[in-house]
Enzyme design. Structure first.
Site, PDB file in Angstrom:
ATOM      1  N   LYS A 184      42.578  57.253  27.790  1.00  0.00           N
ATOM      2  CA  LYS A 184      42.485  58.621  27.289  1.00  0.00           C
ATOM      3  C   LYS A 184      41.039  59.118  27.200  1.00  0.00           C
ATOM      4  O   LYS A 184      40.756  60.109  26.521  1.00  0.00           O
ATOM      5  CB  LYS A 184      43.192  58.710  25.928  1.00  0.00           C
ATOM      6  CG  LYS A 184      44.681  58.335  25.995  1.00  0.00           C
ATOM      7  CD  LYS A 184      45.441  58.662  24.703  1.00  0.00           C
ATOM      8  CE  LYS A 184      46.928  58.335  24.850  1.00  0.00           C
ATOM      9  NZ  LYS A 184      47.709  58.693  23.626  1.00  0.00           N
TER      10      LYS A 184
ATOM     11  N   ARG B  60      50.638  52.312  19.621  1.00  0.00           N
ATOM     12  CA  ARG B  60      51.315  52.644  20.883  1.00  0.00           C
ATOM     13  C   ARG B  60      52.535  51.753  21.086  1.00  0.00           C
ATOM     14  O   ARG B  60      53.523  52.178  21.672  1.00  0.00           O
ATOM     15  CB  ARG B  60      50.329  52.571  22.050  1.00  0.00           C
ATOM     16  CG  ARG B  60      49.283  53.680  21.942  1.00  0.00           C
ATOM     17  CD  ARG B  60      48.251  53.653  23.062  1.00  0.00           C
ATOM     18  NE  ARG B  60      47.164  54.586  22.763  1.00  0.00           N
ATOM     19  CZ  ARG B  60      45.985  54.582  23.376  1.00  0.00           C
ATOM     20  NH1 ARG B  60      45.742  53.698  24.321  1.00  0.00           N
ATOM     21  NH2 ARG B  60      45.063  55.460  23.037  1.00  0.00           N
TER      22      ARG B  60
ATOM     23  N   LYS C  64      38.679  59.552  13.308  1.00  0.00           N
ATOM     24  CA  LYS C  64      39.598  58.472  13.679  1.00  0.00           C
ATOM     25  C   LYS C  64      39.048  57.707  14.866  1.00  0.00           C
ATOM     26  O   LYS C  64      38.625  58.349  15.824  1.00  0.00           O
ATOM     27  CB  LYS C  64      40.937  59.123  14.022  1.00  0.00           C
ATOM     28  CG  LYS C  64      41.985  58.193  14.527  1.00  0.00           C
ATOM     29  CD  LYS C  64      43.229  58.971  14.812  1.00  0.00           C
ATOM     30  CE  LYS C  64      44.228  58.010  15.411  1.00  0.00           C
ATOM     31  NZ  LYS C  64      45.152  58.644  16.264  1.00  0.00           N
TER      32      LYS C  64
ATOM     33  N   LYS D 134      38.325  62.461  17.251  1.00  0.00           N
ATOM     34  CA  LYS D 134      39.222  61.358  17.584  1.00  0.00           C
ATOM     35  C   LYS D 134      38.660  60.649  18.808  1.00  0.00           C
ATOM     36  O   LYS D 134      38.517  61.231  19.880  1.00  0.00           O
ATOM     37  CB  LYS D 134      40.622  61.883  17.878  1.00  0.00           C
ATOM     38  CG  LYS D 134      41.567  60.779  18.305  1.00  0.00           C
ATOM     39  CD  LYS D 134      42.984  61.265  18.421  1.00  0.00           C
ATOM     40  CE  LYS D 134      43.894  60.132  18.851  1.00  0.00           C
ATOM     41  NZ  LYS D 134      45.282  60.581  18.985  1.00  0.00           N
TER      42      LYS D 134
HETATM   43  C1  PBG Z   1      48.969  60.274  19.283  1.00  0.00           C
HETATM   44  C2  PBG Z   1      48.338  59.467  18.199  1.00  0.00           C
HETATM   45  C3  PBG Z   1      47.758  58.180  18.295  1.00  0.00           C
HETATM   46  C4  PBG Z   1      47.473  57.784  16.987  1.00  0.00           C
HETATM   47  C5  PBG Z   1      47.832  58.837  16.122  1.00  0.00           C
HETATM   48  N1  PBG Z   1      48.346  59.871  16.897  1.00  0.00           N
HETATM   49  C6  PBG Z   1      47.572  57.279  19.467  1.00  0.00           C
HETATM   50  C7  PBG Z   1      46.755  57.684  20.619  1.00  0.00           C
HETATM   51  O1  PBG Z   1      46.028  58.682  20.596  1.00  0.00           O
HETATM   52  O2  PBG Z   1      46.877  56.990  21.631  1.00  0.00           O
HETATM   53  C8  PBG Z   1      46.909  56.432  16.600  1.00  0.00           C
HETATM   54  C9  PBG Z   1      47.195  55.949  15.218  1.00  0.00           C
HETATM   55  C10 PBG Z   1      47.009  54.496  14.975  1.00  0.00           C
HETATM   56  O3  PBG Z   1      46.522  53.725  15.834  1.00  0.00           O
HETATM   57  O4  PBG Z   1      47.351  54.066  13.864  1.00  0.00           O
HETATM   58  N2  PBG Z   1      48.197  61.172  19.949  1.00  0.00           N
END
Ligand code: PBG
Length: 330
Positions: free
Chosen positions: A223, A210, A254, A200
């Protein structure tokens, strides 16, 4: 005439008619390849999300019909994301451990209504923290790894107790998959599927998500201290190898389109199902272009999702899932 050369070899022969193209097609896209991310609100009405046109936060009482419809379309699983009211957020995200929190109520609502679809939950503290990070932060605002893992274990057990079939840690803490797996086994949850968000990346494509979960207003800093640097792919292979060794049943890459090379590299190297998340910013990009009359949704979305399958993805998490499943059936 040299072998393998024109005119003996003419690749257009295989493209001449629809039946020929179908006969030699290498990848397929089916509803069973789609996982649908669904936002949930504690409010009574569906709430539109400005940066995700066409997507709403669903109230709890809409979930049974939504789940039955997704199942009837052949979508195998729904991924639930709660939008937590500000008064339920705290520094330590303790609402994640509340057996009656919004996501647990959403899981129970669906599971009481139907068994025909899998329910997946996100393991990370960002829906519940005042600072918007996925874990506990120290005084300097850095996310603490081991202390966070302890809370994530409690969060995952809480979700599974509510009925979640798949837990998906998206927090990127080190060692969390092993800790969650150990706790699940100890609690007798031998069959819970763990889908690890293994690779990720710290991506700007998560912006609309968000907004959808109400985290944008809260997030301090970024992050990059725990999510991956978009420059790296070898590191993604290390993350995946660790998560498999720690007990993941499947892994995820992702965001999606910017990372198809990562999907390919993981799929070639590991014999585990690889999923890819076509994230909120990717959906928003397509929909903005469609709304502006620049692209034709009916053509670009199937092409885009097929690209994930060609790259080696077993399935795709996509906000287009119900639209795509319907189009595939038509
Ligand atoms: C939470 C999470 C995120 C997404 C999925 N789980 C956001 C992030 O890490 O800030 C993003 C999914 C999307 O953008 O469709 N940890």
């Amino acid at each position: 005439m040299a072998e393998g050369q024109f005119p003996g070899t003419r690749l257009r022969r295989n493209r001449r008619t629809p039946w020929l193209r179908a006969m030699v097609r290498e990848s397929t896209l089916l509803p069973s390849n789609l996982i649908w991310p669904v936002f949930v609100t504690a409010g009574p009405e569906a709430e539109p999300i400005a940066t995700l046109p066409g997507i709403v936060r669903h109230p709890l009482d809409a979930l049974p019909a939504l789940a039955r419809e997704a199942a009837s379309l052949g979508i195998p699983a729904i991924a639930l994301f709660p939008s937590t009211p500000a008064d339920r957020r705290s520094d330590d995200g303790r609402e994640a451990l509340n057996p009656d929190n919004l996501v647990c109520r959403a899981v129970r609502t669906i599971k009481d209504a139907t068994d025909a679809i899998g329910v997946m939950t996100d393991v990370a503290l960002d829906p519940y923290t005042t600072h918007g990070h996925d874990g506990l932060v120290d005084r300097k605002g850095r996310v603490r790894n081991d202390a966070t893992v302890e809370v994530l274990v409690g969060q995952a057990l809480n979700q599974v107790a509510a009925g979640a079939d798949i837990v998906a840690p998206s927090d990127m803490m080190d060692g969390r998959v092993a800790a969650i797996r150990r706790a699940l086994e100890a609690a007798g949850h031998h069959d819970t599927h763990l889908m690890a968000y293994s690779a990720k990346y710290a991506s700007s494509f998560y912006g609309p998500f968000r907004d959808a979960v109400g985290a944008s207003a809260h997030l301090r800093g970024d992050k990059s201290g725990y999510q991956m640097d978009p420059a790296n792919v070898r590191e993604a292979l290390r993350e995946v190898a660790l998560d498999i060794a720690e007990g993941a049943d499947s892994v995820m890459v992702k965001p999606g389109l910017p990372c198809l090379d990562v999907v390919r590299a993981v799929a070639e190297r590991f014999d585990v199902p690889v999923f890819a998340y076509c994230v909120s910013g990717e959906y928003a990009m397509v929909e903005a272009a469609v709304a502006a009359g620049m692209l034709d949704r009916g053509r670009v979305v199937p092409e885009l999702l097929l690209g994930f399958r060609r790259a080696g993805a077993a399935g795709i998490l996509t906000y287009h899932a119900p639209w795509m499943a319907r189009a595939l059936r038509a």
